[in-house]
Every structure is written in structure tokens, then in C-alpha cells.
Motif scaffolding. Structure first.
Motif, PDB file in Angstrom:
ATOM      1  N   TYR A 127     -86.661  13.610 -25.390  1.00 20.86           N
ATOM      2  CA  TYR A 127     -85.435  12.813 -25.504  1.00 20.86           C
ATOM      3  C   TYR A 127     -84.746  13.188 -26.821  1.00 20.86           C
ATOM      4  O   TYR A 127     -85.063  12.643 -27.879  1.00 20.86           O
ATOM      5  N   GLN A 160     -82.154  12.682 -28.975  1.00 23.67           N
ATOM      6  CA  GLN A 160     -81.109  11.702 -29.221  1.00 23.67           C
ATOM      7  C   GLN A 160     -80.223  12.073 -30.401  1.00 23.67           C
ATOM      8  O   GLN A 160     -79.071  11.624 -30.481  1.00 23.67           O
ATOM      9  N   ASN A 198     -88.524   7.788 -28.757  1.00 23.77           N
ATOM     10  CA  ASN A 198     -88.603   9.218 -28.433  1.00 23.77           C
ATOM     11  C   ASN A 198     -89.533  10.004 -29.343  1.00 23.77           C
ATOM     12  O   ASN A 198     -89.561  11.236 -29.290  1.00 23.77           O
TER      13      ASN A 198
END
Length: 619
Positions: free
Chosen positions: A343, A345, A389
Motif C-alpha cells: 500500500y 500511500q 501499511n
């Protein structure tokens, strides 16, 4: 060939000396950067127009870079506070930290001094064009007056800002060719009246359309509307705003356009704020832009892009955020650098530090319609939209079951899972702050064009003028133009007051408008007119710095200043009514040995003031 021209010492130089902490005589001596003189530098239209390029370039610094000056505008308002919590120094305890002798121009403190210095620097550039306007051989009077009008715009823009930041300020209306230390403060309304006259001239000559970053007729009329409002000339404000709205050149963008037009998951609000959409010819809403593209370096003066995500989004990847299992939950590691990142981000939300921390008012209570696209999922980010994450969560023994699940502020027992909710836990307008970043190792917010003025604000300015005239039905119509474009339900005339207008400005113009400037301008109007505000109070000019709408509005809405919240390093958030005006930097006052620059009430030195000039002095 690049020609560099450096005028002699002016008030701007005094400000520079002040902020650098130096008054050495060798520093005061002008240092020529080339053998070119003004007479052979500015004897062609192209040479003189190059001065306007400097005006346009410097204009963009307000919104860009680490500790961007626009943040100081926001923290002196109800919209945001300085969110840095790991050290003392940032502008939080304003009663203690905002003084004439304090550090007033540093990314880790505040940028009040930047507005003083950069304001007069912009005036210097504009005055150069104005002073030499008759030197080139122009093709026509129209060409000459268009350049003169653009210079008037840039000068008026700076004075509009200065008079609503510092109140009465000194004036410089011509190029300064020799050192001057004899300035006196001039009454605010006198300066604004001169700017009104200049802008009315400019409005006749500046072209309706121009290349990105250049002055347009719409931008001139828009700024003239602000000046008309500041002077209390409400009929003139309605007329100048109407010339923009009804002129046939500009219209609100209501249909999808630009680079992501084919992405059905997006909408026109998203399109409005994509970097390459702002200056597109089809964007009829843009009135004035600053231009900043990938690769811009500004000879080392400015680089790195807007840094919008770094400045105004939360410090979401810090060790302040833990999972319900007690483990560090997030990381800013990038997928391209670490294959274990599922993930990524940081690419989308930036390596943010939470410097510009939005208030509960601006993230929650401001929003009155669940259908408002400006606050809708995808455009608006909530902390719960992020996920845990940190890849270490999936490899520990046993694995943390919250890996890949949405962040949560509390565990099942009600315990808080964020150690610093000031800096690391707040929502933000992703559609406005998200700027793809190909330059920085960790995304911060890259290069982008930015709006100085756009038509949505023109509608809200005209609505305000109608409000001051008690024509709330017409005010509601203009407010609803902005609301309905965003998918929000219209308001009624009975709901119109200065609060609803400020609310709509907050929804539409966050991180665009100089919020402190506009609050101060409105506060002056309440004091000038005696009109009763929505809080039931009336105000007057006699005690403007001790009892004003600016302070009452902020205390009503800003949940930090009105509660004295303590930061991690022990500082409290405080504010006082006199912060309606900023302090004149003490160094500028001290250096002005042959004149007197007045200090604003509430700051040390006010006792030495003399009556401000009621006319702009001849030069």
C-alpha cells in the motif's frame, strides 16, 4: 542575453537588512550586477515587459515551498493552526511569539516578515515599469497602456495585501534611485483610494485574455472589486464584479474537462485543481494564475515545487499512529524503492508533516451538505481512508491482523491510537493539495500552476457587496452559483449573513485565498459601517484593535485558540484582538532614521506613533 538591473536601496532593502540582522555600511552600498543602466535596459518594450515577468515570478512564492507564506494567512484565521509539535518557535502562542522584534520570516516560525519584504519588493518591480513607461518607442498607445495597467495591477495587489495585514503603511509610488530613510506611514484608506484609481485605468487597457501568468482584464476587475469593498464602495464593487461575471469571457466550470476528463471516478471539482488544467484555454474560470511547471528552478531562488501535500496534510506516517495491537502502523516507504510495500500511500498523499493543521471547523462543522463534491470521498481525505501499511505488520510473529485495514483513532476499550492528534490526525482536501511529484525523493507536492483569482471568488465578492447593502436575495443567488456547481443545496436569502459568506469562501478557497487579509478587510467594514454582525455585536474604529470581528470570528470557530490547547512541547495556542493587524518589523522602524513608521496598537513601540499622513507624499 539576460539583463540584470538592481535599483538603489529602498524601503524593501531596509526590510531585507532587518530580516537578515545586518546594518553594515558595506552591505548598504549598491553593488551593480552589470554595466547596463536603466536608460539602455528599459528603452524597448521587451526590456520593460521583463520587469512584469519578475512581478509574475515573485507572486507565486506565496503558495509554494516549505513553510509557504499562505500558511501564515491561514493560521491567523479560523481555518487552521500551526501544527508543528516537536519544538517551540512555530507561531502557536501568538500572544508571546508575535512581536516586532521576533523572528518574522522563517519557515519554522512564521512568514509575517515575508509579506512585508515581498510586498515592497513587488512594489519595487512594478514601480520600475511605471517610472520608465515613456522611455520605449511603443507601437501604439494601447500597447503602452496595457503594460502600464499590468504594472498598476501588481502594485495594487501588493498594497491591498499590505493594508489589510499591517494597516497604515508607507508608500513608494516611483522607482527609488537613491537611499531613502525618511518614510512615514500613510492612512490605509488613502492608499486604497489611489489603488482604486490606478485599477480603473488598468481595467480600460489590460487585455481580456493573456498568456498564463499574465494580467487579464478579469483579474484587474476582480482586484478592483476587493479594493472597492475595502473602501466601502459597495455599488462600485457590484459593478466591477459584474463586469467580470457578465463580460462574456469568464464562466464557472461546470462540465468535466482536461487531463482526467475520461476518468469516471472523478468530477469537475477534481478537474479544476489538476496542475495542467488551471491554465488550459478551456478553463474559463481562471482569472489570474501563477505558473510553475516541472523543471522550473528560478536560478536557485526557488525550487522543489509547491510542497502542498507536505505542508497541509497530516503527519500520517509517523510513529504516532499505532494499530490496536500496539504496533507502528504506517510508513512513507515507496513501492518503487521497496517491493514489500503493498500500500504505497506516500505517492498519493505525500510525505506530509502537518505544518498547516486544519481546524475542526474547516474539516467538519463547515460542511453543511453531504452531497458537496468538495467534501466527497475521493476529493476529500479522512484519516480512516488510509490503511495500516507498515510491511513489518505482516511479517511479525504473529502477524498484526490490522495490516491493510483502515486506520482507527480508538481501540475497542476506548484507548486512543494516535499519540499526537494535533499533527498526525486530521482530514484534508486531497483534490486541492494532491500534486504529483517527480522531483523529490519522497513526494511532497510537485510543480503546479496555482490560482491567484478565479471566478468562483468573484461571485462570492459580489454576494458580499449585496450583503452590505442588505440585498440578501441577490447575495443568495451568487452564493448558490458556487454551491450548486459543487452539488450542494442552495441557501435562502434568510440564511445570508457574513458568516455564510465566509463559510462558502472557506469551502471553496482553502489554501488559495489570503484568509487573514479577507477577515481583516471585513472587520474594518464592520467597524466603518456599524452594521450588526450575526453575533449580535457592533464594532467601531475607535477601539478596532481591542474589539473586532476578526477576533470574535476566530474565537467562535477555531477550536485551538479558543481552548488554549497545549502542544507536545508545552506551548499553548493563544491569540488576541490586536492580531487583526500584524506588527511592523522593528528593524524597518529602526532603520528609517529620518522618518517615522508607526507601530500597530498592541505591540511595543505603539507609544511612539505620530498621526499617519492623509495624503500620499510627493516623490
Amino acid at each position: 542575453m539576460k539583463i540584470i538591473y538592481k535599483p538603489a536601496l529602498s524601503l524593501v532593502a531596509i526590510a531585507i537588512i532587518t530580516l537578515m540582522g545586518s546594518c553594515k555600511k558595506d552591505f548598504l552600498a549598491p553593488q551593480p550586477l552589470s554595466f547596463y543602466t536603466p536608460e539602455n535596459t528599459f528603452n524597448t518594450p521587451e526590456g520593460l515587459k521583463s520587469v512584469l515577468v519578475a512581478c509574475e515570478r515573485n507572486l507565486r512564492y506565496e503558495w509554494f515551498g516549505d513553510g509557504a507564506p499562505i500558511i501564515t494567512q491561514l493560521i491567523f484565521s479560523e481555518m487552521a493552526i500551526e501544527g508543528t509539535t516537536d519544538k517551540s518557535g512555530p507561531a502557536q502562542d501568538l500572544n508571546l511569539q508575535i512581536t516586532p522584534t521576533a523572528q518574522l520570516n522563517h519557515t519554522d516560525f512564521n512568514r509575517i516578515g515575508w509579506y512585508w519584504y515581498e510586498g515592497y519588493k513587488g512594489i519595487k518591480y512594478a514601480n520600475t515599469a511605471i517610472s520608465y513607461i515613456d522611455q520605449p518607442k511603443w507601437k501604439s498607445e494601447e500597447e503602452k497602456n496595457a503594460v502600464l495597467g499590468a504594472a498598476y495591477f501588481h502594485r495594487a495587489y501588493r498594497y491591498y495585501m499590505l493594508t489589510n495585514e499591517f494597516g497604515d503603511v508607507p508608500t513608494v509610488m516611483k522607482e527609488v534611485t537613491a537611499p531613502r530613510l525618511d518614510f512615514y506611514s500613510v492612512k490605509r484608506e488613502v492608499i486604497l483610494q489611489k489603488m482604486k484609481t490606478d485599477l480603473e485605468f488598468a481595467e480600460q487597457w489590460v487585455p481580456a485574455k493573456a498568456s498564463g501568468g499574465e494580467v487579464t482584464k478579469g483579474a484587474v476587475s476582480h482586484l478592483l472589486t476587493k479594493v472597492n469593498l475595502a473602501l466601502g464602495n459597495f455599488d462600485d464593487a457590484i459593478a466591477s464584479a459584474s463586469r467580470v461575471i457578465d463580460g462574456g469571457v469568464h464562466a464557472l466550470m461546470t462540465q468535466r474537462f482536461g487531463v482526467d476528463k475520461g476518468d469516471a471516478s472523478k468530477n469537475v471539482i477534481w478537474d479544476m485543481h489538476r496542475p495542467l488544467n488551471k491554465a488550459r484555454a478551456e478553463n474559463t474560470e481562471a482569472l489570474m494564475l501563477v505558473i510553475d511547471r516541472d523543471g522550473y528552478k528560478d536560478n536557485g531562488d526557488f525550487a522543489g515545487g509547491g510542497s502542498t501535500m507536505r505542508q497541509a496534510a497530516p503527519y500520517w506516517f509517523s510513529n504516532n499512529i499505532i494499530t490496536p495491537g500496539g504496533n507502528r502502523g504506517t510508513t512513507d516507504a515507496l513501492k518503487k524503492n521497496n517491493p514489500n510495500i503493498d500500500y504505497d500511500q506516500a505517492t498519493n498523499f505525500g510525505r506530509a508533516i502537518g505544518r498547516c493543521r486544519a481546524t475542526w471547523y474547516s474539516t467538519h462543522t463547515l460542511w453543511d451538505d453531504p452531497n458537496d463534491l468538495r467534501h466527497a470521498p475521493g476529493n476529500w481525505m479522512r484519516m480512516e481512508d488510509l490503511v495500516y501499511n507498515n510491511p513489518a505488520l505482516k511479517t511479525m510473529n504473529p502477524p498484526d491482523p490490522y495490516y491493510g485495514k483502515p486506520l482507527q483513532l480508538y481501540n475497542s476499550s476506548g484507548g486512543i491510537l494516535c499519540a499526537d492528534t494535533i499533527r498526525s490526525w486530521f482530514d484534508w482536501p486531497h483534490y486541492k493539495l494532491y500534486i504529483p511529484d517527480i522531483e523529490n525523493a519522497t513526494p511532497s507536492g510537485g510543480h503546479t500552476d496555482w490560482y491567484v483569482f478565479r471566478l468562483a471568488e468573484t461571485y462570492l465578492l459580489r454576494a458580499e457587496a449585496y450583503y452590505w447593502k442588505d440585498q440578501n436575495d441577490l447575495a443568495a443567488e451568487d452564493i448558490n452559483k458556487v454551491r450548486t456547481r459543487a452539488g450542494a443545496a442552495p441557501i435562502t436569502a434568510a440564511e445570508v449573513n457574513i458568516g455564510t459568506i465566509l463559510d462558502e469562501r472557506g469551502r471553496e478557497l482553502y489554501y488559495e485565498e489570503p484568509r487573514k487579509v479577507e477577515l481583516t478587510r471585513i472587520s474594518y467594514l464592520f467597524a466603518q459601517t456599524g452594521k450588526t454582525a450575526y453575533n449580535g455585536k457592533t464594532y467601531n474604529l475607535q477601539n478596532f484593535t481591542t474589539d473586532n470581528f476578526f477576533y470574535d470570528r476566530i474565537m467562535e470557530k477555531n477550536n485551538f485558540y479558543n481552548k488554549g490547547v497545549v502542544t507536545n512541547h508545552g506551548d499553548r495556542y493563544t491569540m488576541s484582538p490586536y492580531h487583526v493587524l500584524w506588527p511592523i518589523p522593528q528593524g524597518a522602524i529602526n532603520s528609517n532614521v529620518e522618518g517615522i513608521l508607526n507601530q500597530n496598537e498592541g505591540y511595543d513601540g505603539f507609544q511612539n506613533n505620530v498621526p499617519p499622513l492623509t495624503e500620499i507624499p510627493a516623490e
